[in-house]
Every structure is written in structure tokens, then in C-alpha cells.
Design a protein around this motif. Structure first.
Motif, PDB file in Angstrom:
ATOM      1  N   THR A  32     -36.346   9.377 -14.267  1.00  9.32           N
ATOM      2  CA  THR A  32     -37.219   8.568 -15.125  1.00  9.32           C
ATOM      3  C   THR A  32     -38.184   9.468 -15.865  1.00  9.32           C
ATOM      4  O   THR A  32     -38.445   9.275 -17.059  1.00  9.32           O
ATOM      5  N   LEU A  69     -30.118  11.335 -14.331  1.00  9.55           N
ATOM      6  CA  LEU A  69     -31.305  11.604 -15.136  1.00  9.55           C
ATOM      7  C   LEU A  69     -32.515  10.947 -14.483  1.00  9.55           C
ATOM      8  O   LEU A  69     -32.467   9.776 -14.099  1.00  9.55           O
ATOM      9  N   TYR A  87     -29.000   7.662 -24.720  1.00 11.31           N
ATOM     10  CA  TYR A  87     -28.952   7.377 -23.287  1.00 11.31           C
ATOM     11  C   TYR A  87     -28.918   5.866 -23.066  1.00 11.31           C
ATOM     12  O   TYR A  87     -28.099   5.351 -22.303  1.00 11.31           O
ATOM     13  N   HIS A  93     -38.361  12.383 -23.184  1.00  9.67           N
ATOM     14  CA  HIS A  93     -37.572  12.254 -24.411  1.00  9.67           C
ATOM     15  C   HIS A  93     -38.017  11.045 -25.230  1.00  9.67           C
ATOM     16  O   HIS A  93     -38.141  11.123 -26.453  1.00  9.67           O
ATOM     17  N   CYS A  94     -38.251   9.926 -24.545  1.00  8.38           N
ATOM     18  CA  CYS A  94     -38.538   8.676 -25.245  1.00  8.38           C
ATOM     19  C   CYS A  94     -39.993   8.547 -25.702  1.00  8.38           C
ATOM     20  O   CYS A  94     -40.290   7.722 -26.563  1.00  8.38           O
ATOM     21  N   ALA A 116     -33.731   7.130 -14.118  1.00  8.64           N
ATOM     22  CA  ALA A 116     -33.793   6.501 -15.441  1.00  8.64           C
ATOM     23  C   ALA A 116     -32.896   5.270 -15.513  1.00  8.64           C
ATOM     24  O   ALA A 116     -33.276   4.257 -16.103  1.00  8.64           O
ATOM     25  N   ARG A 117     -31.731   5.338 -14.922  1.00  9.21           N
ATOM     26  CA  ARG A 117     -30.807   4.203 -15.000  1.00  9.21           C
ATOM     27  C   ARG A 117     -31.407   2.945 -14.407  1.00  9.21           C
ATOM     28  O   ARG A 117     -31.143   1.841 -14.881  1.00  9.21           O
ATOM     29  N   ASP A 136     -35.303  14.585 -29.418  1.00  8.94           N
ATOM     30  CA  ASP A 136     -35.692  13.766 -28.272  1.00  8.94           C
ATOM     31  C   ASP A 136     -35.488  12.285 -28.544  1.00  8.94           C
ATOM     32  O   ASP A 136     -35.023  11.542 -27.669  1.00  8.94           O
ATOM     33  N   CYS A 163     -33.007   9.783 -26.461  1.00  9.57           N
ATOM     34  CA  CYS A 163     -33.490   8.520 -25.888  1.00  9.57           C
ATOM     35  C   CYS A 163     -32.572   7.361 -26.275  1.00  9.57           C
ATOM     36  O   CYS A 163     -32.111   6.605 -25.424  1.00  9.57           O
ATOM     37  N   GLU A 196     -37.776  12.558 -16.865  1.00  6.59           N
ATOM     38  CA  GLU A 196     -37.138  13.258 -17.974  1.00  6.59           C
ATOM     39  C   GLU A 196     -36.857  12.322 -19.150  1.00  6.59           C
ATOM     40  O   GLU A 196     -37.088  12.665 -20.304  1.00  6.59           O
ATOM     41  N   LEU A 197     -36.364  11.118 -18.853  1.00  5.08           N
ATOM     42  CA  LEU A 197     -36.118  10.168 -19.943  1.00  5.08           C
ATOM     43  C   LEU A 197     -37.430   9.796 -20.626  1.00  5.08           C
ATOM     44  O   LEU A 197     -37.480   9.672 -21.852  1.00  5.08           O
ATOM     45  N   THR A 198     -38.487   9.660 -19.861  1.00  7.42           N
ATOM     46  CA  THR A 198     -39.795   9.344 -20.437  1.00  7.42           C
ATOM     47  C   THR A 198     -40.241  10.449 -21.393  1.00  7.42           C
ATOM     48  O   THR A 198     -40.772  10.166 -22.476  1.00  7.42           O
TER      49      THR A 198
END
Length: 159
Positions: free
Chosen positions: A30, A28, A55, A36-37, A139-140, A48, A52, A32-34
Motif C-alpha cells: 500500500t 505491491l 495498477y 505512485h498515486c 495495495a490489492r 508515477d 497508478c 508503494e502504491l500510495t
């Protein structure tokens, strides 16, 4: 005859497709995670917001189970003819794990259970901070860096 030939070609194609290596799971990003979050604060129960939270929770759960299992596996592999020093080191590893929790070797400690919502808020704040995430495309890495900097392990020197 053409039908048999087509059937044979189809079978050969299916056999080749079955033998090809499976694609790896794509990590994933960063970005894409941003996405969602970014809505977590306004709508934590929306699709979303839930993505977040899950994950981040999954990252923590994975780190904990992996570190704990690896530590115990290393200890289990110790040979019965180990030296006194090797045994002392192995015992200290298990003792440290028991004392500080299973994430101690991941360099973050959530100690007494920290509410997941608190951890998520800290990660979301860092995701929305462009300076913090600029150098971390995955993202990790952002989640890990956040956990390490916000929840460092305060362990006494065991040496």
C-alpha cells in the motif's frame, strides 16, 4: 586438470541454480502504491501517475476475467447427468453473470462503464486516507475494499 575441475564445478553450480524454485512475485505494498498515486492529481501523465492508473486498471481487468472464467469453468464441468436442481443452480449462475456483469462475484459492479479516471480518483482518495489504509498493508486489499464499498452490486435476490 584444474580447468576441467573448475568447469565441472561451474556446471554443477549452474545445474543446482536451475533446479532451485523461482521466487514468487512480491505483492505491491500500500505504501508503494500510495507513493505512485500521490502525484496522480498533479501529473496523471507522468511515470508515477501512469503506474497508478495501470495498477488499478490491471486489478479490475484481472478480477473481471478471473470471475467470468471461473464461473464458466464451473458451469462447463457440470455433468450431463446433473439433477434438475443442479441444472437450475448452474443456469442461475450464468444468468446472474450475464445480467449484472463479470465482476458481480467479486462483490463490486462497475455497471455501465464507469470512466477509469473516476475509479482511480476514488482509489487515490482512499490511499491518501490513513484511517482507511492503516489495516491494509497490501495495495490489492485497498483497491478491492475501495471497489466493494464505492461500487457495490445492487442485485435483486435471485433465490
Amino acid at each position: 586438470m584444474n580447468t576441467q575441475r573448475l568447469a565441472g564445478l561451474a556446471m554443477a553450480w549452474l545445474a543446482l541454480a536451475a533446479m532451485s524454485p523461482a521466487n514468487a512475485v512480491e505483492p505491491l505494498s500500500t505504501e508503494e502504491l500510495t507513493l505512485h498515486c500521490a502525484v496522480y492529481e498533479d501529473d496523471p501523465d507522468g511515470e508515477d501517475g501512469i503506474f497508478c492508473v495501470r495498477y488499478i486498471q490491471g486489478f479490475i481487468d484481472g478480477a473481471i476475467v478471473t470471475d467470468e472464467r471461473v464461473t464458466y469453468n464451473v458451469a462447463d464441468e457440470a455433468d450431463s447427468s446433473e439433477s434438475f436442481t443442479e441444472r437450475a443452480i448452474r443456469t442461475r449462475i450464468i444468468s446472474r453473470l450475464d445480467r449484472y456483469g463479470p465482476s458481480v462475484y467479486a462483490d463490486f459492479c462497475l455497471g455501465e462503464p464507469v470512466p477509469l479516471a473516476e475509479v482511480v480518483e476514488v482509489v487515490v482518495d482512499n490511499l491518501l486516507n490513513n484511517e482507511f489504509v492503516r489495516e491494509m498493508p497490501l495495495a490489492r486489499n485497498v483497491v478491492y475494499a475501495t471497489l466493494r464499498t464505492t461500487y457495490p452490486c445492487e442485485v435483486e435476490d435471485d433465490r
